[in-house]
Scaffold this motif. Structure first.
Motif, PDB file in Angstrom:
ATOM      1  N   HIS A 153       0.831  -1.207   0.000  1.00  0.00           N
ATOM      2  CA  HIS A 153       0.000   0.000   0.000  1.00  0.00           C
ATOM      3  C   HIS A 153       0.867   1.260   0.000  1.00  0.00           C
ATOM      4  CE1 HIS A 153      -2.899   3.076   1.294  1.00  0.00           C
ATOM      5  NE2 HIS A 153      -3.826   2.265   0.800  1.00  0.00           N
ATOM      6  N   TYR A 203      -6.402   3.497   5.951  1.00  0.00           N
ATOM      7  CA  TYR A 203      -4.968   3.718   6.145  1.00  0.00           C
ATOM      8  C   TYR A 203      -4.461   3.090   7.433  1.00  0.00           C
ATOM      9  CZ  TYR A 203      -5.342   7.154   2.402  1.00  0.00           C
ATOM     10  OH  TYR A 203      -5.557   7.765   1.197  1.00  0.00           O
ATOM     11  N   SER A 223       0.868   8.824  -6.374  1.00  0.00           N
ATOM     12  CA  SER A 223       0.858  10.258  -6.082  1.00  0.00           C
ATOM     13  C   SER A 223       1.899  11.026  -6.891  1.00  0.00           C
ATOM     14  CB  SER A 223       1.075  10.493  -4.584  1.00  0.00           C
ATOM     15  OG  SER A 223       2.332  10.003  -4.173  1.00  0.00           O
ATOM     16  N   SER A 281       0.989   3.927  -2.937  1.00  0.00           N
ATOM     17  CA  SER A 281       0.658   5.321  -2.623  1.00  0.00           C
ATOM     18  C   SER A 281       1.715   6.281  -3.141  1.00  0.00           C
ATOM     19  CB  SER A 281       0.494   5.489  -1.107  1.00  0.00           C
ATOM     20  OG  SER A 281      -0.582   4.716  -0.619  1.00  0.00           O
ATOM     21  N   ILE A 296      -1.768   9.438   1.464  1.00  0.00           N
ATOM     22  CA  ILE A 296      -1.816  10.282   0.278  1.00  0.00           C
ATOM     23  C   ILE A 296      -1.758  11.761   0.662  1.00  0.00           C
ATOM     24  CG2 ILE A 296      -3.165  10.931  -1.753  1.00  0.00           C
ATOM     25  CD1 ILE A 296      -1.970   8.204  -2.034  1.00  0.00           C
TER      26      ILE A 296
END
Length: 352
Positions: free
Chosen positions: A107, A339, A115, A111, A346
């Protein structure tokens, strides 16, 4: 690369992962680059247990399936809809990953890339193969990702921000070492279940999944149960009986025998069903093959305590009578927007 293009690349990865199952892995000719990666990934899954004894094929397949379900266009759109990621100036973000469960750091990896930043990854010695393989697949789908993904074996250098996961002890080192960099430092957390005595056998079957998935090694695994005063555990034990085969796995069985012996030598009162011990204890962190429990008199008082001690808790499981709790059986299926430690990764990456 635009955000939409990056989303599409991860959707392709999701399609690739969706081919693999513990029951039967079926090759889909419409998936990109199967000729290069399908058989190799099958072999890697079979070999994972030789790299890490806890990574049985069943557990790796579960992690792979979870990410296959998460990496859809709909999920990515819903997750990222509230952020403005179009004008991010690329920075280099160091990742220090854990290795307690398969692909636990994916994750954070996702992320950073989604981003618009570059990722500098230091994998755990316990999980050195799965994430690099998926990175190789992504680079094959989009060669430009080769400029954004770097794996390192030594210490991290030349980075602008860091996300580091470790124990409470290593977190203190991380906080000192990275004090001059924007950072997310993750520590030990555990998950709890709150029972009210009205749960069904099916609820406990789900709770068994929350306890035994990944052998209890994840921060989202339930390691502590709160029960009403004078609660009887008969239905709980009946509900989790389907997970009895866990005791046939040698590493788990060794932990069960050792921890049970330690408890008994210390004259602790235990409840035991032959593959799990439960012990009354105020701590949140129970050893492998054991779950702690605690009685409560007043649900409102318990809610206050859980709120006050939320820094120690990853998830709360209940049958819907606690706000923001997770249903039984769902702790190991987080959404992209769930999260770790409730820290919006993020938002952090958008601010550096």
């Amino acid at each position: 690369m635009t955000l939409e293009h990056k989303k599409n690349i991860f959707v392709e990865l999701g399609k690739f992962l969706s081919q693999f199952s513990k029951n039967e892995s079926t090759r889909n000719e419409n998936v990109l680059h199967n000729d290069l990666f399908f058989n190799e990934f099958l072999d890697l899954i079979k070999l994972s247990q030789s790299h890490n004894g806890w990574y049985t094929p069943e557990q790796v397949y579960f992690a792979v399936n979870s990410w296959a379900e998460a990496l859809t266009k709909e999920n990515l759109d819903q997750w990222l809809s509230k952020y403005n990621l179009e004008n991010i100036e690329p920075k280099t973000v160091g990742l220090i990953l854990a290795g307690n469960i398969p692909l636990v750091g994916f994750h954070d990896f996702l992320s950073v890339l989604i981003s618009g930043h570059k990722v500098l990854v230091k994998t755990s010695s316990n999980d050195q193969h799965l994430l690099p393989f998926l990175a190789k697949y992504l680079i094959t789908v989009e060669p430009k990702f080769s400029e954004y993904i770097t794996f390192v074996e030594g210490k991290l250098e030349n980075f602008d921000a860091v996300i580091a996961t470790g124990s409470n002890n290593t977190a203190r080192y991380f906080e000192y070492y990275f004090k001059d960099k924007p950072s997310i430092i993750r520590k030990n957390r555990n998950s709890v279940a709150v029972l009210n005595g009205k749960e069904s056998k099916e609820d406990f079957l789900g709770l068994g999944e929350d306890i035994f998935r990944y052998f209890g090694l994840g921060c989202r695994n339930v390691s502590k149960i709160f029960v009403p005063k004078d609660y009887k555990f008969d239905t709980f034990f009946e509900g989790i009986f389907e997970f009895q085969d866990v005791i046939h796995y040698e590493k788990y069985a060794n932990n069960y025998d050792y921890n049970k012996a330690v408890f008994l030598m210390s004259n602790f009162k235990l409840l035991d069903n032959g593959f799990l011990t439960i012990k009354e204890d105020s701590s949140y962190s129970s050893p492998i093959s054991s779950v702690f429990y605690e009685f409560y008199d007043n649900l409102e008082d318990l809610k206050t305590r859980l709120e006050n001690e939320k820094e120690q808790i990853q998830c709360i499981v209940s049958k819907g009578f606690l706000e923001n709790s997770i249903p039984f059986g769902k702790t190991q299926n987080p959404e992209l927007w769930d999260y770790a430690d409730n820290v919006d990764t993020i938002a952090f990456l958008s601010s550096i």
